[in-house]
Design an enzyme around this catalytic site. Structure first.
Site, PDB file in Angstrom:
ATOM      1  N   TYR A  93       0.834  -1.188   0.000  1.00 32.28           N
ATOM      2  CA  TYR A  93       0.000   0.000   0.000  1.00 32.28           C
ATOM      3  C   TYR A  93       0.877   1.249   0.000  1.00 32.28           C
ATOM      4  O   TYR A  93       1.414   1.666   1.024  1.00 32.28           O
ATOM      5  CB  TYR A  93      -0.929   0.025   1.215  1.00 32.28           C
ATOM      6  N   HIS A 177       0.054 -12.018   0.670  1.00 34.09           N
ATOM      7  CA  HIS A 177      -0.674 -11.038  -0.122  1.00 34.09           C
ATOM      8  C   HIS A 177      -0.637 -11.320  -1.621  1.00 34.09           C
ATOM      9  O   HIS A 177       0.424 -11.597  -2.197  1.00 34.09           O
ATOM     10  CB  HIS A 177      -0.064  -9.651   0.131  1.00 34.09           C
TER      11      HIS A 177
END
Length: 371
Positions: A93, A177
């Site tokens: 992110y 992820h």
């Protein structure tokens, strides 16, 4: 770590009492209480979530738009003041930005008072001149590039890097992820990377759980296949089920994914519960540039019912996700203080039973969906 473990265990009896209550009673009382005890403990560890709501960290990393440090700090302050104590982030992110901003905010907080999850799978590499692809979700200045690494050593390096970026001594939950077929970087080779993770990342995360560096781990993905495969070959605790269980798209997770997770006592964190703002009536759907016509029509039909009951669409959507007993926490994102406050207020709002019945009668949500 021992102090944090003691803190989490102190609420075990209260949590057990809540979990034993009928779902309707549980939903109408404790999800919405400002002073809710810790809910939905993980059966394989001692981690308890503070409530059924948390905060996603995409906006902290300038997801969709550039956000100033001041703006993000105010948003995090509003979240904390509203009672949010679970924060999800990732090195991906903003290529480290989300973790840095979250760590800066939490630095002066008591570490016993919050839960953090982050992710592994990409290692950040400093690069002052890094220019991302124009379609990348992250906006603004990015001083890092990345490489994929699902090996055991990659996991260690990633967790250590995250601890450094956030200024923490331990991490509660780590998600593997984007090891998923929808990841455009991996494509069909995601299965090859999964095999690497099966031999590397998965056993290493289990080892780190045993060492006390983390409390729990699982997959953090947008599709069901990696979750189901991981359940077959490893010993996860919890899954970040992103954009798979929402008011407008939940059939497969409800009937296929959650039952398999339940067999292994694996809980779910729901990411993207508003489908990236779509269920807050924003004109975007998930992480793509277009809104499927079928979803636009479905949203319009749901809105026609929702508006009769003096609640908003986002409130209904968030409560829908929180009602499922497999769900430990729901983590909508926010870039503004008023957004995060509205999200918390939504979780504390009781949705009328008649609204759920009407949605089911209209076949807009599954008949067997907990509400």
């Amino acid at each position: 770590m021992n102090t944090r473990r003691k803190f989490f265990k102190q609420s075990a009896l209260a949590t057990a009492a809540i979990a034993a209550s009928p779902l309707s009673s549980f939903a109408s009382q404790d999800i919405y209480s400002e002073h809710s005890t810790r809910l939905q403990g993980l059966p394989k560890g001692d981690l308890k979530f503070p409530s059924k709501f948390g905060m996603g960290g995409v906006a902290l990393g300038n997801g969709f738009q550039e956000n100033s440090n001041e703006k993000i700090t105010k948003t995090l302050e509003a979240a904390w003041n509203a009672g949010v104590r679970y924060f999800d982030t990732s090195p991906w992110y903003g290529l480290g930005l989300s973790e840095r901003r979250l760590g800066q905010f939490l630095f002066e907080k008591n570490s016993e008072d919050f839960i953090v999850s982050t992710k592994i799978g990409r290692l950040m590499q400093p690069n002052d001149n890094f220019t991302p692809n124009s379609d990348l979700l992250w906006k603004g200045k990015l001083n890092f590039k990345h490489k994929y690494d699902y090996t055991a050593s990659g996991v260690r390096n990633s967790v250590e890097d995250s601890l450094q970026r956030m200024g923490l001594s331990s991490i509660d939950v780590v998600f593997v992820h984007d090891l998923s077929p929808d990841n455009g970087d991996l494509g069909e080779s995601w299965t090859e990377q999964f095999e690497i993770a099966k031999k590397g990342a998965f056993p290493e995360l289990t080892k780190m759980r045993e060492e006390g560096i983390i409390k729990a781990w699982g997959m953090g993905v947008n599709t069901p296949q990696p979750i189901l495969k991981c359940l077959e070959v490893a010993d996860p605790d919890i899954m970040l089920v992103a954009i798979q269980y929402s008011l407008v798209d939940h059939k497969n997770a409800l009937n296929n994914v959650f039952p398999e997770m339940d067999k292994k006592n694996v809980k779910a964190v729901i990411g993207g519960p508003l489908n990236a703002g779509f269920l807050a009536d924003r004109n975007r759907f998930n992480y793509g540039g277009t809104m499927p016509e079928s979803m636009v029509i479905k949203r319009k039909q749901i809105n026609a019912i929702v508006k009769k009951y003096n609640v908003d669409l986002a409130t209904v959507a968030l409560n829908f996700c929180a009602a499922h007993p497999t769900v430990a926490s729901v983590i909508p994102g926010a870039s503004l203080a008023e957004q995060v406050t509205a999200n918390v207020d939504s979780f504390k709002t009781k949705v009328p039973k008649a609204l759920w019945e009407e949605l089911k009668d209209a076949k807009l949500i599954e008949q067997n969906a907990p509400v």
